[in-house]
Design an enzyme around this catalytic site. Structure first.
Site, PDB file in Angstrom:
ATOM      1  N   CYS A   1      82.403  46.037  43.574  1.00  0.00           N
ATOM      2  CA  CYS A   1      81.761  44.929  42.859  1.00  0.00           C
ATOM      3  C   CYS A   1      81.720  43.715  43.810  1.00  0.00           C
ATOM      4  O   CYS A   1      82.568  43.578  44.690  1.00  0.00           O
ATOM      5  CB  CYS A   1      82.570  44.512  41.638  1.00  0.00           C
ATOM      6  SG  CYS A   1      82.592  45.730  40.339  1.00  0.00           S
TER       7      CYS A   1
ATOM      8  N   ASN B   1      83.416  31.894  27.390  1.00  0.00           N
ATOM      9  CA  ASN B   1      83.969  32.206  28.715  1.00  0.00           C
ATOM     10  C   ASN B   1      83.505  31.166  29.741  1.00  0.00           C
ATOM     11  O   ASN B   1      82.504  30.468  29.536  1.00  0.00           O
ATOM     12  CB  ASN B   1      83.615  33.635  29.131  1.00  0.00           C
ATOM     13  CG  ASN B   1      82.172  33.763  29.563  1.00  0.00           C
ATOM     14  OD1 ASN B   1      81.748  33.162  30.549  1.00  0.00           O
ATOM     15  ND2 ASN B   1      81.403  34.515  28.820  1.00  0.00           N
ATOM     16  N   ASP B   2      84.224  31.081  30.843  1.00  0.00           N
ATOM     17  CA  ASP B   2      83.984  29.977  31.786  1.00  0.00           C
ATOM     18  C   ASP B   2      82.594  30.004  32.413  1.00  0.00           C
ATOM     19  O   ASP B   2      82.023  28.944  32.689  1.00  0.00           O
ATOM     20  CB  ASP B   2      85.088  29.909  32.856  1.00  0.00           C
ATOM     21  CG  ASP B   2      85.282  31.219  33.607  1.00  0.00           C
ATOM     22  OD1 ASP B   2      84.670  32.237  33.223  1.00  0.00           O
ATOM     23  OD2 ASP B   2      86.054  31.231  34.579  1.00  0.00           O
TER      24      ASP B   2
HETATM   25 ZN   LIG Z   1      84.293  44.861  39.025  1.00  0.00          ZN
END
Ligand SMILES: [Zn+2]
Length: 333
Positions: A194, A125-126
């Protein structure tokens, strides 16, 4: 897992095709690991989001072929390194999900790329790929512990701990989904508050749109920059309007970047890295980050860690993903 060859040095003769699948942009280039640089033109294009995973894959293969065609000795390319902008399976062969492009779930991307280019391929993943790129090519390879945080369309990250990429059981390194406000806005993961839902390219643009729609007149510069079209608002416009001291935009940026600073402070307190590196498109607005991020970070940093951990911005000009993807081919699983 470690860098191959026992000496902690990558093999010096390898040329690698590096591919970066971003949520908004695709990029492909050839990296010479011996010379430690990109040696072909970087072929870029917008991610064809409306064409889903299959259209995106096709577009990326064309970008890779273009990079190879522009290189004098394509037969010297030994492998393909892939950075994917989303979580991947534990064996790093398949994509789990993209929040930006549909139908990526379960796609065996490593096999698809390997077949397309007739070369061995590896993927991560990045966030992990960028952490690897920053550590090795960003001037930090003598350090044992590094935390990397990427703030672009979304928020990602990766950790080098004891000179190894730390993957946990496979999904470690998702600082974008640290909850910073349980009553906050809806995140792409389905939960509320988040970090990524308040401090990311899409979240800052969304809050700018909301300010415009509110019609309070507290964002005159943003109204001018977007020609009063909410759909035209992007994060760069909100930053520009913040510089011009539009009250609504100052409030958005202040809240976004102080939440980012709290997350980084907490991360440093947990991991005790020697350096924390910030990268990604948004961080290139250095004046904004100095004023609204660094000031909060310095104020909130635990006194023990102030002297121990350096805070730096990426010096790789956005190439950390291509460089890291190339280096991935040298990392033992
Ligand atoms: Zn989230």
């Amino acid at each position: 897992m470690g860098i191959r060859a026992g000496s902690s040095e990558p093999r010096t003769d390898d040329l690698v095709l590096a591919l970066d699948f971003g949520g908004t942009k695709l990029a492909a280039a050839i990296v010479d690991l011996g010379q430690e640089k990109i040696v072909s033109p970087v072929v870029r294009q917008q991610t064809p989001v409306s064409e889903g995973a299959s259209g995106t894959l096709k577009a990326m293969i064309a970008c890779g072929q273009q990079a190879l065609a522009a290189f004098e000795q394509p037969e010297r390319i030994k492998a393909v390194g892939i950075s994917f902008g989303g979580p991947v399976s534990n064996d790093r062969k398949r994509v789990l999900l993209s929040n930006h492009v549909s139908n990526w779930d379960g796609v065996p991307l490593v096999d698809e790329i390997s077949q397309a280019f007739q070369l061995p391929a590896v993927m991560d993943n990045d966030g992990n790929v960028a952490a690897l790129g920053e550590w090795w090519f960003g001037g930090h390879r003598l350090m044992d512990n590094l935390a990397y945080i990427q703030i672009s369309t979304g928020v990602g990250g990766g950790f080098i701990l004891n000179r190894q990429l730390y993957r946990g059981s496979g999904l470690a390194g998702e600082p974008g989904h640290y909850i910073v406000d349980v009553n906050g806005p809806l995140c792409s993961c389905g939960r509320h508050g988040c970090l990524e839902s308040v401090c990311s390219g899409w979240a800052i643009a969304r809050q700018g749109r909301e300010a415009l729609l509110k019609g309070s007149g507290s964002c005159p510069t943003l109204i001018r920059l977007s020609q009063n079209k909410p759909e035209a608002v992007n994060a760069a416009m909100v930053f520009e309007a913040c510089r011009a001291l539009d009250p609504d935009c100052v409030a958005i940026v202040q809240s976004a970047l102080s939440n980012l600073a709290f997350m980084v402070v907490n991360l440093i307190t947990c991991l005790d890295p020697q350096v924390a590196v910030l990268g990604g498109g948004l961080t290139r607005s250095r004046d904004i980050f100095e004023k609204y991020f660094m000031s909060v970070l310095v104020e909130q940093m635990h006194p023990f860690f102030k002297e121990r951990c350096r805070i730096e911005f990426s010096a790789l000009n956005g190439n950390e993903l291509l460089l890291g993807a190339a280096l991935l081919t040298q990392v033992q699983a």
